[in-house]
Design an enzyme around this catalytic site. Structure first.
Site, PDB file in Angstrom:
ATOM      1  CG  HIS A 136      -0.656   0.107   0.595  1.00 33.17           C
ATOM      2  ND1 HIS A 136      -0.965  -0.264  -0.680  1.00 33.17           N
ATOM      3  CD2 HIS A 136      -1.851   0.984   0.999  1.00 33.17           C
ATOM      4  CE1 HIS A 136      -2.371   0.387  -1.144  1.00 33.17           C
ATOM      5  NE2 HIS A 136      -2.817   0.963  -0.022  1.00 33.17           N
ATOM      6  CG  ASP A 211       4.640   3.112  -0.823  1.00 27.55           C
ATOM      7  OD1 ASP A 211       4.256   4.183  -1.199  1.00 27.55           O
ATOM      8  OD2 ASP A 211       3.895   2.137  -0.478  1.00 27.55           O
ATOM      9  CD  GLN A 214      -0.650   7.186   3.172  1.00 25.29           C
ATOM     10  OE1 GLN A 214      -0.993   8.579   3.580  1.00 25.29           O
ATOM     11  NE2 GLN A 214      -1.513   6.799   2.689  1.00 25.29           N
ATOM     12  CE  LYS A 237      -2.435   6.593  -1.242  1.00 23.65           C
ATOM     13  NZ  LYS A 237      -3.895   6.472  -0.746  1.00 23.65           N
ATOM     14  CB  CYS A 384      -4.861  -1.660   0.710  1.00 17.71           C
ATOM     15  SG  CYS A 384      -6.091  -1.399  -0.317  1.00 17.71           S
TER      16      CYS A 384
END
Length: 461
Positions: A136, A211, A214, A237, A384
């Site tokens: 991302h 990261d 998600q 999120k 993105c």
């Protein structure tokens, strides 16, 4: 608030339970929206990868705290002291949710993007950064002051590890290095081999940041078990309201770096020098990178979400999500015109994120029709993650269909896809409606006329 249980990874091959749990209560589950064809329908929110709806539990916790709102750390009043305790306890809750090491720091930020930009500012001199093109933009772009090596998209988890190992072995000089990798793709939903990538990084003297934007809403994330140096994620999120994020992990680079923002709260003492300049001593605690009045409600909301997910049980959440993933993928597989995008193949473990293209349709047009005619909210575009989507689409021109997409780069037609994403609050009915709508749109076409407005496909009126 506190979370008493530690978390660890759920094995990818864990069998799915037959007694599928109910979805968690979220805000907006009963909202109705108008259809261009007439009437109203309950909105099917299937854009969790962009922003998940807030859990009702989180919203209730925030509402209960709101009357006691006060500025933290520097106030003698009761509400200020209460808010300070709430803020610092939230830090402990997040640390426990992530299974952090005792010496790790938890810094509250605005988002994953903010967290990774903060870490980028804290890199030591001459640091080399290694990042896959599949990331991302939040983890692809912040490293502007470092020497960056962009790695090609791997086609298997083993290929990802081998690619990183080769790049790290070739680096010269052998100074500080950082690897940045996603835990779950925001385009394909596929899980990445984080533990193996961390082992490769450490074997070559590099550090690694995960990261988890998600990953954390769908699977437990254990800093200890994955052996990562830092984790970044966003509250919006993780079923919390907008405006909060977390960077958690090793303290040394953060303590040695100049504050990400300069101002009150980050400074321990400030004094004038004889020459008229200002002498500043910065905090060594997380406050060093939390200048200004912090987002207390945001931090509390993130901690509430961490507690709610832990109490719900990730075994239960994963079982439900796998049930929904099977429904979506099986339904799309029955439509020959649909091509699902994937790096690692159909058998790869994944979270509830599926991106696809439909032959003969511009993706912006298809997503607009899902919204306007069926009340189903998905996302279209490049998410993105432009290099990744272009790689997955092969860089080949797509038919523009009846409605244009956002402006393309010079020399190419628009390349974009459709993304459906879901999670702990998604009922079966939303997924069933989505699959039925895809079939009907492909078979019968749109019932309405659409036009392009400001780069978006919208119903013509």
């Amino acid at each position: 608030m506190s979370v008493s249980t530690s978390v660890s990874a759920v094995p990818a091959d864990q069998p799915v339970r037959r007694d599928i749990p109910e979805p968690l209560p979220v805000l907006g589950r009963d909202v109705t929206v108008p259809l261009v064809t007439g009437g109203e329908v309950t909105y099917a929110a299937l854009d969790y990868a962009a922003s998940a709806p807030a859990l009702q539990r989180v919203w209730d916790d925030v509402a209960a705290y709101a009357p006691y709102y006060g500025s933290v750390h520097r106030g003698a009043g009761y509400l200020s002291q209460l808010s300070t305790d709430l803020f610092e306890n939230a830090r402990g809750t997040v640390a426990e949710f992530l299974d952090c090491r005792a010496e790790d720091q938890v810094v509250f930020t605005r988002s994953t993007t903010d967290s990774l930009n903060l870490l980028a500012r804290a890199l030591p001199a001459d640091c080399q950064v290694f990042v896959f093109e599949t990331e991302h933009h939040a983890s692809l772009l912040p490293w502007r002051d470092a020497r960056v090596t962009y790695l090609d998209a791997p086609r298997t988890p083993d290929h990802a590890v081998a690619t990183l190992e080769r790049a790290l072995a070739d680096r010269f000089p052998h100074g500080p290095a950082l690897v940045c990798v996603t835990g779950a793709s925001n385009v394909t939903g596929e899980l990445w081999p984080v533990r193996e990538l961390a082992a490769a990084a450490h074997a070559h003297g590099a550090r690694i940041v995960l990261d988890a934007a998600q990953l954390a809403p769908h699977h437990p994330v254990s800093v200890r078990d994955l052996d990562v140096d830092w984790v970044a994620f966003s509250g919006h999120k993780l079923y919390a309201p907008f405006g909060s994020g977390v960077l958690a992990g090793r303290a040394d680079w953060l303590r040695e770096a100049e504050p990400y923002l300069a101002g009150g709260g980050a400074s321990r003492t400030v004094a004038r020098r004889a020459d008229g300049s200002v002498d500043v001593r910065w905090h060594e605690s997380p406050a060093r990178h939390e200048a200004g009045s912090p987002n207390v409600i945001g931090a509390y909301a993130v901690a509430s979400a961490c507690a709610a997910l832990t109490e719900a049980g990730f075994d239960e959440l994963v079982a439900r999500e796998r049930h929904l993933i099977r429904k979506v993928r099986a339904g799309l597989a029955e439509v020959p015109e649909v091509r699902v995008l994937s790096l690692f193949g159909d058998d790869a473990p994944r979270v509830g994120v599926v991106s696809f293209v439909v032959a003969g349709w511009n993706s912006s047009h298809f997503a607009a029709a899902l919204s306007a005619e069926y009340g189903i909210g998905v996302r279209d575009g490049l998410f993105c993650a432009h290099p990744l989507v272009r790689t997955l689409l092969g860089g080949d021109p797509q038919s523009q269909g009846e409605c244009g997409a956002p402006e393309a780069a010079p020399g190419e037609k628009s390349l974009n896809a459709i993304r459906v994403s879901f999670g702990a609050g998604t009922p079966d009915e939303h997924v069933d409606r989505f699959v039925a709508a895809v079939r009907e749109l492909v078979r019968e076409g749109a019932k309405w006329t659409y036009r392009t407005e400001d780069g978006r496909c919208v119903p013509a009126v």
